[in-house]
Design an enzyme around this catalytic site. Structure first.
Site, PDB file in Angstrom:
ATOM      1  CG  HIS A 188      -9.648  -5.956   0.489  1.00 27.07           C
ATOM      2  ND1 HIS A 188      -9.872  -7.051   1.302  1.00 27.07           N
ATOM      3  CD2 HIS A 188      -8.329  -5.680   0.577  1.00 27.07           C
ATOM      4  CE1 HIS A 188      -8.723  -7.408   1.864  1.00 27.07           C
ATOM      5  NE2 HIS A 188      -7.784  -6.590   1.439  1.00 27.07           N
TER       6      HIS A 188
ATOM      7  CG  ASP B 189     -12.339  -9.274   1.518  1.00 25.90           C
ATOM      8  OD1 ASP B 189     -12.430  -8.298   0.756  1.00 25.90           O
ATOM      9  OD2 ASP B 189     -11.779  -9.209   2.623  1.00 25.90           O
TER      10      ASP B 189
ATOM     11  CD  GLU C  21      -2.793  -1.398   2.338  1.00 21.64           C
ATOM     12  OE1 GLU C  21      -2.828  -0.507   3.200  1.00 21.64           O
ATOM     13  OE2 GLU C  21      -3.494  -2.425   2.410  1.00 21.64           O
TER      14      GLU C  21
ATOM     15  CG  ASN D 196      -0.365  -6.868  -1.679  1.00 15.09           C
ATOM     16  OD1 ASN D 196      -0.899  -7.451  -2.617  1.00 15.09           O
ATOM     17  ND2 ASN D 196      -0.892  -6.859  -0.454  1.00 15.09           N
TER      18      ASN D 196
ATOM     19  CD  GLU E 132      -4.335  -7.909   1.335  1.00 14.05           C
ATOM     20  OE1 GLU E 132      -5.233  -7.229   1.858  1.00 14.05           O
ATOM     21  OE2 GLU E 132      -3.133  -7.617   1.422  1.00 14.05           O
TER      22      GLU E 132
HETATM   23  O1  G3I Z   1      -5.170  -9.280  18.581  1.00 16.00           O
HETATM   24  C1  G3I Z   1      -5.750  -8.087  19.152  1.00 16.00           C
HETATM   25  C2  G3I Z   1      -6.558  -8.427  20.329  1.00 16.00           C
HETATM   26  O2  G3I Z   1      -5.717  -8.962  21.314  1.00 16.00           O
HETATM   27  C3  G3I Z   1      -7.287  -7.174  20.810  1.00 16.00           C
HETATM   28  O3  G3I Z   1      -8.157  -7.499  21.859  1.00 16.00           O
HETATM   29  C4  G3I Z   1      -8.084  -6.533  19.679  1.00 16.00           C
HETATM   30  C5  G3I Z   1      -8.740  -5.227  20.106  1.00 16.00           C
HETATM   31  O4  G3I Z   1      -9.012  -4.406  18.993  1.00 16.00           O
HETATM   32  O5  G3I Z   1      -7.225  -6.284  18.632  1.00 16.00           O
HETATM   33  C6  G3I Z   1      -6.600  -7.438  18.109  1.00 16.00           C
HETATM   34  O6  G3I Z   1      -5.807  -7.105  17.046  1.00 16.00           O
HETATM   35  C7  G3I Z   1      -6.438  -6.698  15.855  1.00 16.00           C
HETATM   36  C8  G3I Z   1      -6.106  -7.686  14.764  1.00 16.00           C
HETATM   37  O7  G3I Z   1      -6.619  -7.234  13.540  1.00 16.00           O
HETATM   38  C9  G3I Z   1      -6.645  -9.089  15.032  1.00 16.00           C
HETATM   39  O8  G3I Z   1      -8.024  -9.063  15.052  1.00 16.00           O
HETATM   40  C10 G3I Z   1      -5.947  -5.323  15.502  1.00 16.00           C
HETATM   41  O9  G3I Z   1      -6.398  -4.388  16.458  1.00 16.00           O
HETATM   42  C11 G3I Z   1      -6.429  -4.936  14.146  1.00 16.00           C
HETATM   43  O10 G3I Z   1      -5.804  -3.719  13.741  1.00 16.00           O
HETATM   44  C12 G3I Z   1      -6.068  -6.002  13.144  1.00 16.00           C
HETATM   45  O11 G3I Z   1      -6.591  -5.660  11.905  1.00 16.00           O
HETATM   46  C13 G3I Z   1      -5.982  -6.227  10.793  1.00 16.00           C
HETATM   47  C14 G3I Z   1      -5.590  -5.113   9.829  1.00 16.00           C
HETATM   48  O12 G3I Z   1      -5.115  -5.657   8.611  1.00 16.00           O
HETATM   49  C15 G3I Z   1      -4.488  -4.238  10.417  1.00 16.00           C
HETATM   50  O13 G3I Z   1      -3.301  -4.946  10.573  1.00 16.00           O
HETATM   51  C16 G3I Z   1      -6.979  -7.172  10.141  1.00 16.00           C
HETATM   52  O14 G3I Z   1      -7.193  -8.297  10.980  1.00 16.00           O
HETATM   53  C17 G3I Z   1      -6.434  -7.648   8.802  1.00 16.00           C
HETATM   54  O15 G3I Z   1      -7.412  -8.390   8.128  1.00 16.00           O
HETATM   55  C18 G3I Z   1      -6.069  -6.455   7.953  1.00 16.00           C
HETATM   56  O16 G3I Z   1      -5.524  -6.920   6.758  1.00 16.00           O
HETATM   57  C19 G3I Z   1      -5.221  -5.935   5.788  1.00 16.00           C
HETATM   58  C20 G3I Z   1      -3.959  -6.379   5.071  1.00 16.00           C
HETATM   59  O17 G3I Z   1      -2.936  -6.611   6.003  1.00 16.00           O
HETATM   60  C21 G3I Z   1      -3.537  -5.339   4.045  1.00 16.00           C
HETATM   61  N1  G3I Z   1      -4.604  -5.030   3.141  1.00 16.00           N
HETATM   62  C22 G3I Z   1      -5.909  -4.679   3.746  1.00 16.00           C
HETATM   63  C23 G3I Z   1      -6.323  -5.767   4.730  1.00 16.00           C
HETATM   64  C24 G3I Z   1      -7.705  -5.481   5.307  1.00 16.00           C
HETATM   65  O18 G3I Z   1      -7.723  -4.297   6.052  1.00 16.00           O
END
Ligand code: G3I
Length: 489
Positions: free
Chosen positions: A228, A264, A151, A192, A262
């Site tokens: 996405h 969906d 990104e 990516n 990615e």
């Molecule tokens: O694991 C913690 C948990 O312990 C806590 O209680 C909770 C509270 O918010 O957060 C949890 O972590 C979160 C994690 O996802 C697991 O659910 C993070 O806050 C959250 O920021 C994280 O989001 C991820 C996001 O990227 C940011 O890294 C998403 O799962 C993930 O699907 C998303 O993936 C991105 C790709 O990397 C890049 N392209 C877009 C894509 C979708 O946004």
């Protein structure tokens, strides 16, 4: 169904010649040398054995959804936490799955010690280099592909004003790729991004960036299109992703691999049958776009089940974006992707189900017969895909042909020189009987009759003809077992 024919009792309306409820996506993908992947949630993996099973059986590539992001590997400087990433890579290795590493350089999910401004420019640059090289080296030989830079672009195609651009300058992208290459020369290195799947200023910017990096000798092997996507509400007449294939071809033209990384397709909640049908069609389009481009090497879904999807919290009010529902059951989208993967060339023997004898191409290239199965070359047939469900069938360089393009029942079926585009040399493969079987009717596309052994004979050397289509016969004299169709191992 064939043109102008009533639905026959034995025939299932399966979407492709090899499609079946029992053939998994990874089996079909492997048969065509393709990678079908899914992102993996560490928490789901730890607690849900059903999730683990689906991941193992349906996908031959995995991408850690969050476990390899820097914030998760080194939240505190110098304290590395590899456990979750290691667990995914170990499991993938056990399951013979490729791993796409995600992601080395991003403006999100960074440790606070990186973003809080306490590091000098040199220290920040060094920290990024160490992070990239430590991570890539750790998984050298086990992570085959890396999303090195994620990104990096704004919507208008300019470079994003990320911490990396602001502090290290635009050279950070080239540096990141070079550092990654040094750490594992065999890994494929990708850039990516999202919203570059169609003709946007961002796509133009990405194209120019990749072109220029390649021209400078920067080791960039591939471009990942996140994909996405959403089905608007109300459902529009024109569904999305119409330009995905053109985009993939455009970038492949730069001499790089491309991948859907990615995928969906979310809908406005609550979902309903119409939304899921539109979603399924869009999944089909994405899969067909990728498998139709030879340099599109993999398609990864971002979450494979609605049970654990980033969309629920990431895009409130939207969801149900995945191939499996919240009970891990297959949605219409699954069948569509399955049928796209199934639709491919294959080769093998063709056995008459009623007699157990093999379709045989006589040496003189004349009328086909059934004869005892010998494993000889004259009983090996190649099915070459012409269009969805439509194939030419060849052996020894001759094409199965209904003589004289006759539409009459009883016309001979012979081996003739192949001429492109002749409907009497093209056959619809229609699945018959049990779902998952390898049994098909071969229907010449100029007549939509059925290829059969004359008179339903069981005799050695009985000739093969174009027979009147019978919806059901006992024994099944119009049904052939195709050994080359991929099955569940
Ligand atoms: O694991 C913690 C948990 O312990 C806590 O209680 C909770 C509270 O918010 O957060 C949890 O972590 C979160 C994690 O996802 C697991 O659910 C993070 O806050 C959250 O920021 C994280 O989001 C991820 C996001 O990227 C940011 O890294 C998403 O799962 C993930 O699907 C998303 O993936 C991105 C790709 O990397 C890049 N392209 C877009 C894509 C979708 O946004």
């Amino acid at each position: 169904m064939g043109i102008g024919l009533a639905a026959p009792a034995l025939i299932l309306g399966a979407p492709g010649p090899a499609a079946s409820a029992e053939i998994t996506l990874r089996t079909l993908a492997a048969a065509r040398g393709f990678r079908i992947g899914a992102s993996v949630s560490s928490s789901a993996l730890e607690k849900d054995s059903g999730y683990q099973d689906k991941l193992k059986y349906e996908f031959n590539s995995v991408t850690p959804e969050n476990a390899m992001k820097w914030a998760n590997l080194e939240a505190t400087r110098g304290q590395e936490t590899w456990g979750k990433a290691d667990a995914i890579v170990d499991l993938a290795t056990q399951n013979n799955q490729m791993v796409r590493g995600h992601t080395l350089v991003w403006h999100k999910s960074l440790p606070t010690w990186v973003t809080d401004g306490t590091l000098s420019t040199d220290e920040l640059r060094d920290a990024l280099k160490q992070h990239i090289q430590k991570t890539v080296k750790r998984y050298a030989g086990r992570v085959a592909v890396w999303d090195v830079v994620n990104e990096a672009l704004n919507d208008d195609g300019t470079l994003r004003q990320s911490i990396w651009l602001q502090r290290l300058g635009s050279g950070y992208i080239a540096d990141a790729f070079r550092w990654a290459r040094e750490a594992d020369p065999s890994a494929k290195l990708y850039i990516n991004d999202f919203d570059a799947e169609w003709a946007t200023p961002k796509r133009d910017g990405l194209y120019k960036l990749v072109r220029d990096l390649r021209a400078q000798g920067v080791p960039i092997d591939g471009v990942g299109f996140q994909t996405h996507t959403l089905i608007k509400d109300p459902i529009p007449a024109a569904l999305p992703l119409t330009q995905l294939q053109d985009t993939l071809k455009l970038f492949a033209g730069l001499g790089v691999d491309v991948a859907v990384t990615e995928l969906d397709i979310r809908v406005k909640l609550p979902s309903d049958a119409d939304k899921l049908a539109a979603q399924a069609e869009t999944y089909r389009r994405a899969a067909a776009a990728c498998v139709g481009v030879s340099r599109c090497v993999s398609l990864t879904v971002w979450g494979f089940t609605d049970k654990y999807s980033w969309v629920d919290s990431g895009v409130p009010g939207w969801g149900d974006a995945d191939l499996l529902d919240r009970s891990l059951q297959k949605k219409p989208a699954y069948a569509k992707v399955q049928s796209v993967l199934a639709d491919r060339d294959f080769a093998g023997t063709v056995t008459a189900l009623h007699s157990g004898q093999c379709l045989t191409m006589p040496a003189d290239g004349r009328r086909l017969v059934q004869s005892s199965c010998t494993n000889g070359q004259d009983q090996k047939f190649t099915f070459q895909r012409v269009a969805t469900k439509i194939y030419t069938i060849t052996s020894g360089g001759k094409c199965l042909t209904v003589d004289g393009a006759s539409t009459a029942a009883g016309a001979a079926v012979s081996g003739r020189a192949c001429v492109a585009g002749k409907p009497e040399q093209q056959f619809e493969l229609r699945p018959v009987g049990e779902v998952g079987a390898q049994d098909y009717r071969l229907m010449p596309t100029h007549s939509y009759k059925s290829v059969a052994v004359k008179g339903g004979s069981t005799a050695n050397w009985a000739p093969v003809e174009q027979a009147q289509y019978l919806s059901s016969t006992t024994p099944p004299t119009q049904v052939w077992r195709l050994s080359g169709v991929p099955r569940q191992p």
